[in-house]
Design a protein around this motif. Structure first.
Motif: not given
Length: 349
Positions: A169-170, A227-233, A316-323, A327-330
């Motif tokens: 999902l993006e 929340d979401t949680s950022p990863f590099p790739n 906390t419970i988070q969804i791993p995402t990139i971006g 506008m292109h976080e997925s």
């Protein structure tokens, strides 16, 4: 794949603007969707509270503000989060600030639109031509085309919609995807309380939440912040379905609540990662390379735990995402499914 009902709801919410500091119109959209699902909805300053029949059984919180711009003068636009926070210093003490200094060019050529902050009424569209950090104002400055007539104080949202690309999902998911998940819970008979907070990206949301707990909270206020949680790739994001945390840069989270989530993940065969341990491992590698350490991150939960003197605790419970913060976080559809399942398990649905 998440249900069609959830996807339709997320599509609707992601199209509704909610720039940090100008979230009122999004609260109106949320109120309608929640009341249609039978929730009792109450507005407070910076906070929308939706309750079922047993409000203290389970409590979730999601911030609903998203990044955008604000007009600060004739054809002058600044990064809304730093204006809303009443500061213009890039101190590099949070994940978002570290990233913002690196991703200024990512916003170039993005379509944006102006809206009335209370009603959400459309006020015109434009395009970002360029963005840069102004050495005099220490803020992100955006040059746009098409918004010349917009007056100071007007919020400018990124034109956004949900896409499904390669089983991901993006869109600008942070943190509308969590808000959609909490609304979706009421479709399944959720009886607890869902908090929707404003101005988290400006570091203010915890204040609104703490005010509520000081007035209405019980003796044990166990809060789950989503929340979401950022990863590099993609590879690093896909190594786990969910992200948990034992602490952030501000405070240590509730050990029992965190352990409960770990046990539920194990029981339901949901892979997980502790983000604080991940950052600490990465910082060990960075130190060897002579690089400065990355921040553990500054979260809404950490701030409220640190400030509440024991009144509010949780995890906390988070969804791993990139971006992250683009506008292109997925997020992988499998992660979103696991996230929705975990919220239901925690809620005893």
């Amino acid at each position: 794949m998440p249900s069609d009902d959830f996807i339709d709801l997320l599509k609707l919410l992601i199209r509704a603007p909610s720039v940090v500091g100008a979230e009122h119109s999004f609260f109106r959209v949320l109120q309608r969707e929640l009341e249609e699902r039978g929730a009792k909805v109450t507005w407070y300053e910076g906070l929308l509270v939706a309750q079922g029949n047993d409000p203290f059984s389970t409590m979730f919180s999601a911030h609903i503000d998203r990044h955008g711009l604000v007009c600060t003068g004739p054809n002058e636009f600044q990064y809304a989060a730093f204006v809303s926070a009443n500061r213009t210093d890039l101190l590099n003490n949070s994940v978002s600030e570290e990233l913002m200094t690196k991703v200024t060019e990512r916003f170039n050529h993005e379509e944006v639109y102006a809206y009335e902050p209370w009603s959400g009424v459309y006020r015109g569209k434009g395009t970002i031509k360029s963005s840069y950090i102004c050495e005099f104002r220490n803020n992100l400055i955006f040059e746009t085309e098409g918004l010349e007539g917009v007056v100071a104080g007007t919020p400018i949202a990124f034109k956004d919609q949900l896409h499904v690309v390669d089983n991901r999902l993006e869109g600008q998911l942070d943190n509308v995807i969590s808000a959609a998940a909490l609304v979706h819970l009421f479709d399944h008979g959720f009886k607890g309380t869902a908090f929707f907070t404003a101005q988290e990206e400006a570091g203010k949301s915890w204040r609104y939440l703490l005010e509520w707990f000081r007035r209405f909270g019980g003796s044990t206020n166990r809060l789950f912040v989503v929340d979401t949680s950022p990863f590099p790739n993609v590879n690093s994001a896909n190594e786990q379905l969910l992200v948990l945390r034992e602490k952030d840069a501000n405070a240590t989270f509730n050990k029992d609540s965190t352990k409960l989530l770990e046990e539920l993940c194990e029981k339901n065969n949901i892979s997980y990662l502790y983000k604080n341990r991940y950052v600490e491992r990465e910082n060990t590698k960075r130190a060897v390379q002579g690089l400065p350490p990355s921040s553990l991150g500054s979260t809404e939960l950490g701030r409220i735990i640190a400030a509440s003197n024991g009144l509010v605790d949780g995890t906390t419970i988070q969804i791993p995402t990139i971006g992250y913060h683009t506008m292109h976080e997925s997020a992988a559809v499998e992660s979103v499914d696991a996230f929705l399942d975990m919220l239901k398990v925690v809620s005893n649905i």
